[in-house]
Scaffold this active site. Structure first.
Site, PDB file in Angstrom:
ATOM      1  N   GLU A 493       0.837  -1.187   0.000  1.00 17.61           N
ATOM      2  CA  GLU A 493       0.000   0.000   0.000  1.00 17.61           C
ATOM      3  C   GLU A 493       0.884   1.255   0.000  1.00 17.61           C
ATOM      4  O   GLU A 493       1.162   1.813  -1.020  1.00 17.61           O
ATOM      5  CB  GLU A 493      -0.967  -0.034   1.193  1.00 17.61           C
ATOM      6  CG  GLU A 493      -2.030   1.040   1.079  1.00 17.61           C
ATOM      7  CD  GLU A 493      -3.318   0.686   1.794  1.00 17.61           C
ATOM      8  OE1 GLU A 493      -3.484  -0.442   2.239  1.00 17.61           O
ATOM      9  OE2 GLU A 493      -4.174   1.596   1.885  1.00 17.61           O
ATOM     10  N   GLU A 770      -2.176   0.098  13.455  1.00 16.25           N
ATOM     11  CA  GLU A 770      -3.338   0.543  12.677  1.00 16.25           C
ATOM     12  C   GLU A 770      -4.646   0.240  13.404  1.00 16.25           C
ATOM     13  O   GLU A 770      -5.636   0.928  13.231  1.00 16.25           O
ATOM     14  CB  GLU A 770      -3.324  -0.192  11.329  1.00 16.25           C
ATOM     15  CG  GLU A 770      -4.480   0.111  10.416  1.00 16.25           C
ATOM     16  CD  GLU A 770      -4.350  -0.579   9.060  1.00 16.25           C
ATOM     17  OE1 GLU A 770      -3.578  -1.570   8.979  1.00 16.25           O
ATOM     18  OE2 GLU A 770      -4.988  -0.136   8.098  1.00 16.25           O
TER      19      GLU A 770
HETATM   20  C1  BGC Z   1      -5.302   2.752   4.937  1.00 13.23           C
HETATM   21  C2  BGC Z   1      -5.842   3.580   6.053  1.00 13.23           C
HETATM   22  C3  BGC Z   1      -6.973   4.408   5.553  1.00 13.23           C
HETATM   23  C4  BGC Z   1      -8.014   3.531   4.946  1.00 13.23           C
HETATM   24  C5  BGC Z   1      -9.195   4.280   4.430  1.00 13.23           C
HETATM   25  C6  BGC Z   1      -6.404   1.897   4.431  1.00 13.23           C
HETATM   26  O1  BGC Z   1      -6.017   1.020   3.480  1.00 13.23           O
HETATM   27  O2  BGC Z   1      -4.206   2.016   5.369  1.00 13.23           O
HETATM   28  O3  BGC Z   1      -4.872   4.222   6.761  1.00 13.23           O
HETATM   29  O4  BGC Z   1      -7.537   5.179   6.568  1.00 13.23           O
HETATM   30  O5  BGC Z   1      -7.493   2.650   4.020  1.00 13.23           O
HETATM   31  O6  BGC Z   1     -10.035   3.532   3.611  1.00 13.23           O
END
Ligand code: BGC
Length: 921
Positions: A493, A770
């Site tokens: 990501e 997270e």
């Molecule tokens: C991210 C997050 C983000 C979220 C929102 C995720 O894949 O890692 O930090 O807030 O997507 O959809």
């Protein structure tokens, strides 16, 4: 261009006329910056902005005027024409002074000097600082983009080279290089500069950055060679990119000045002089996947003049011109990514005949340098992970498809060091397979890699849990600054999510100097903006994940320029892009039905699982409790208020009134729909809903205490735990700080059971997770990063409430600071400093049996409005002088302009200087 009678250089050369160190009467003008950079090389801003800071032993220093002069330095230090003399400009401005002289010219070196006057009549002149332009107009580039067109897998890292002769001595040489995805420049076999993963990632369809290198010392009279190693960089995770761009390519111009005045240019072009090979040692690489390096394929002398590059048998072919990327070429106006630190392993364990596991002791972003020896053809793999499994091996379950594996194929011979070139990893643990020899801690070095922005904030207190949390946040932030503020450094990501940044930015601007990186990222956001709708995207650059239109929670689009002005005194983004900000907010506002934006996809993301919709997006990250309409419409309210603030800043009062009226209408709509009474609460009355309404300041005055009481009651009912997601967690803390409930906030900070930051630390976290859950597998694993800045937003609370420091909008860049520390029970001491653009600002306090001591340091040319949280009956002293006595009177103390009691304590208005105050009673 003007040249006044009292020209600072009348009869002398620019600079060097003042006392040593630019000091006069103890006053020093220092740290001259151009667009926040010291001595920048290769800018393409036509009207750069200047700033400086003052240093003085004296208190209450106020600048009353400045004068900036700029001179082209070409042809000798004082030979060039003066291009600007601002004349004496009255006032205190020391940040963002815009160049106002004759048009700057490309590829020119300028020197500048600033002279200041202060209120006591002192004058001081700075040392000369320099800046140098690159291509002010992208049309001035004459080179062509080249690539290695070979029947090899697209993932190779091509090497490109050419030789050339110089028939004179070199006095100055600059290389301008845009090698995308990533590139490394070599001159005569030597790597130039210390940047890595360069240039910073942008959407190449919109903008492409180039770097400028001083290569004067690398060139020689006679035969020379240029070499560029190219990597895929962000081509590979950009499936939506134009297919023809899916190959690394380079544009380079070398401009050399010879001693006899001749100028020579060597540029990438199709003449056949540029050769390329796909046979280099980097045989596979990607950001997510890692790098495979086959040492047997190294090409000796590949970037040197002479025939050695052919010895290895590599096939060299002509580099071919390729389609340029669609984006405009811009100078890279931010700190490059560098190796900023090194870590030593805390443990190396042997798990099998050829397997070792290394613990670096800290979760971080970067890679390792490793010393390996072995038979030719030995294949050693390095797998990176944040977690260890029960078997002691790496647990990579949360990396999703990111292989995060570096592979080295050894060439035999003596032991040597390896490190990757075009990838990075987020990890603490390293599993080394295929290595039968002993591996020790001396053989492995953790290389900490990030945008080389300055650390500007420090916080510590006498509670180790809070200190550990602060450290974890700083490591998390540092792991997620790679030319953009990424969400995480480890899985497939690493994108800059605007929703996370809505809360994270405030923490980050306290800890790091981000004026340039945020300027770049703000432009990345603009690059996502739809021409017709004005809608921006959830992620910028916008690839792979995130939608457009973005979720309404992406107020970072406005908050980032707000933060840049408030903290760094940088108003350019608001000035230049007011209309673009307005287009997004107008778009958002148009989504209302009955005053409410129902659309909400992200909302208050990733709360504890008990509060989330099981199986929803993001491994069940959507809130099941907090109404999406409240969150989305609430952020519209915030955006409208920010627009009103921006409009007032720019003198657009009509607009400001419009936005203020709209904000008021939104407030009423939210209250109509979501405010319940008896007792007053928002939506279902959960923590997020109540905290958000209080944070926004939309709660009717007669309900405020009740909503606050509901919030506190709910926290206590949860045994002092949070139920909030990534956004409202910060708002709970801010609201408690703001409304006199620091005791409850401290309870949350000191909590050690789930869900809490302390729970993470109890589980050995060295960075912020997270999820509130301890994810080591199972259904949350795909969204179970252990190095995710969003919950680190809490860190701004330490500066803002325990230190009490806040900028004042009307005196940006801490021209005036508020210092209103809270002294929660059970905490004995706090010490925090922010290196503001005007100099260090400190707020520290400690308690002892005798009373409380406060230290406040205010930078020169700044002021602080300090509220000591002590009763009006207290006695405030500095040394022997009584600053505030029980009868409300005190002695005159230099630098203290006013003292008075108010409901929250004793207020002191301070000029610059260091103050050591003690309070009794
Ligand atoms: C991210 C997050 C983000 C979220 C929102 C995720 O894949 O890692 O930090 O807030 O997507 O959809």
């Amino acid at each position: 261009m003007t040249s006044g009678a009292d020209h600072p250089d009348a009869g002398g050369s620019l600079g060097g006329t003042s006392a040593a160190g630019g000091s006069a009467g103890g006053l020093v003008v220092a740290e001259l910056r151009v667009d926040h950079a010291r001595e920048p090389l290769g800018i393409d801003e036509r009207r750069p902005r200047f700033s400086w800071l003052l240093r003085s032993e004296r208190r209450g220093v106020r600048q009353t005027g400045y004068r900036v002069t700029v001179r082209a330095l070409d042809g000798g230090p004082d030979a060039g024409p003066e291009t600007w003399d601002s004349g004496w400009v009255p006032g205190a401005d020391q940040l963002g002074v815009e160049y106002g002289g004759a048009p700057l010219t490309s590829r020119t070196r300028y020197g500048w000097v600033v002279r200041v006057r202060t209120a006591d009549g002192t004058e001081a002149t700075s040392e000369r600082a320099t800046f140098e332009t690159a291509f002010l107009d992208p049309q001035e580039w004459s080179g062509e983009w080249l690539a290695c067109v070979a029947m090899a897998p697209a993932v190779v890292s091509p090497l490109i080279r050419r030789e050339f002769d110089l028939d004179g001595d070199v006095v100055r040489a600059r290389a301008y290089v845009s090698g995308i995805g990533y590139s490394e420049l070599f001159v005569n076999g030597t790597r130039v500069g210390d940047s890595v993963l360069d240039p910073a990632w942008t959407d190449y369809r919109m903008r492409v950055l180039y770097a400028t290198y001083d290569v004067t010392e690398h060139l020689v009279r006679g035969a020379n060679a240029l070499g560029v190693a190219l990597g895929n960089g962000w081509f590979e995770p950009m499936p939506s990119a134009v297919p023809s761009q899916l190959q690394p390519q380079v544009l380079l111009e070398l401009h050399v000045e010879l001693a006899d005045g001749r100028r020579v240019a060597v540029v990438t072009d199709r003449g056949g002089a540029w050769l390329a090979t796909a046979d280099g040692p980097v045989v596979d690489h990607s950001i997510y996947g890692g790098e495979t390096y086959d040492a047997r394929r190294e090409i000796e002398g590949w970037a040197e003049p002479g025939p050695r590059h052919r010895d290895s048998g590599a096939r060299w072919r002509g580099a071919l011109p390729v389609e340029p990327p669609a984006g405009v070429l811009r100078a890279q106006a931010l700190e490059p990514i560098r190796v900023v630190d090194e870590l030593t392993p805390v443990a190396v364990r042997r798990l099998g005949p050829d397997t070792h596991v290394v613990d670096l002791g800290q979760n971080f972003a970067g890679w390792v340098r490793i010393r390996l020896a072995g038979a030719r053809g030995t294949v050693v793999t390095l797998r990176h992970a944040e977690l260890l499994g029960d078997d002691g091996r790496v647990n990579t379950v949360n990396l999703r498809t990111a292989a995060a594996t570096d592979t080295y194929v050894l060439a035999g011979g003596a032991a040597r060091w390896f490190e990757p070139h075009f990838t990075y990893h987020g990890f603490r643990f390293l599993q080394v397979d295929g290595y039968p020899a002993d591996l020790t801690a001396e053989d492995v070095v953790g290389r900490v890699v990030r945008s080389a922005v300055e650390r500007i904030g420090e916080f510590r207190c006498d509670d180790e849990l809070l200190n550990q949390l602060h450290r974890n946040v700083v490591w998390t932030e540092a792991s997620n600054l790679h030319g953009l503020p990424t969400d995480c450094p480890q899985r497939d990501e690493r994108l800059a999510w605007l929703n996370d940044m809505t809360v994270r930015g405030e923490q980050a601007v306290h800890n790091f100097g981000l004026a340039r990186l945020y300027g770049k990222w703000f432009t990345d956001i603009l690059d996502t903006q739809g021409a017709t709708t004005g809608a921006i995207a959830d992620t910028a650059p916008h690839v792979r994940y995130g939608r457009r239109p973005a979720d309404p929670v992406v107020s970072s689009f406005l908050l980032v320029p707000w933060l840049m002005q408030a903290h760094y005194g940088e108003r350019r983004w608001i000035e230049r892009h007011y209309e673009d900000l307005a287009r997004w907010v107008t778009y958002l506002a148009s989504l209302r039905q009955d005053g409410i934006i129902e659309h909400s996809e992200i909302g208050d993301w990733a709360p504890p699982v008990s509060e989330a919709v099981a199986g929803s997006a993001g491994s069940g990250a959507m809130s099941a409790v907090t109404p999406g309409g409240l969150i989305s419409t609430g952020f519209l309210h915030l955006d409208l208020r920010l627009m009103a603030t921006f409009a007032r800043l720019l003198g657009r009062d009509g607009d400001a009134e419009h936005y203020e009226a709209e904000a008021e209408a939104v407030r009423e709509a939210i209250n109509r729909r979501y405010l319940r009474r008896g007792p007053a609460r928002y939506g279902p009355g959960n923590q997020s809903s109540n905290a958000f309404a209080l944070y926004l300041g939309i709660v009717p005055a007669d309900c405020e205490q009740e909503v606050l009481a509901e919030l506190v009651r709910d926290i206590e009912e949860h045994d002092v735990h949070l139920t909030t997601g990534n956004l409202c967690t910060k708002y709970v803390m801010d609201v408690l700080g703001r409304h006199g409930r620091a005791d409850v906030a401290m309870g949350l900070l000191r909590q050690r059971t789930y869900p809490s930051w302390g729970f993470m630390i109890e589980h050995g976290a060295t960075t912020v997770w997270e999820r509130w859950e301890h994810v080591t597998g199972g259904p949350l694993a795909g969204m179970g990063s252990h190095n995710h800045p969003m919950y680190g937003a809490v860190d701004s609370w330490f500066y803002r409430y325990l230190g009490g420091i806040a900028p004042v909008w009307d005196a940006p860049g801490f021209g005036r600071a508020v210092v209103e520390p809270l002294l929660p029970d059970g905490l004995g001491a706090v010490d925090c400093t922010i290196r503001t653009p005007r100099g260090p600002l400190t707020s520290a306090w400690s308690r002892s049996a005798e009373g409380t001591s406060f230290t406040v340091v205010v930078p020169a040319n700044a002021q602080a409005s300090v509220l000591l949280p002590v009763p009006p009956t207290a006695v405030v002293r500095e040394g022997d002088a009584i600053v505030w006595g029980p009868d409300g009177r005190g002695e005159d103390v230099e630098g203290i302009d006013a003292v008075g009691a108010e409901p929250g304590g004793v207020r002191l208005e301070l000029g610059s200087g260091r103050y050591e105050l003690t309070v009794r009673g």
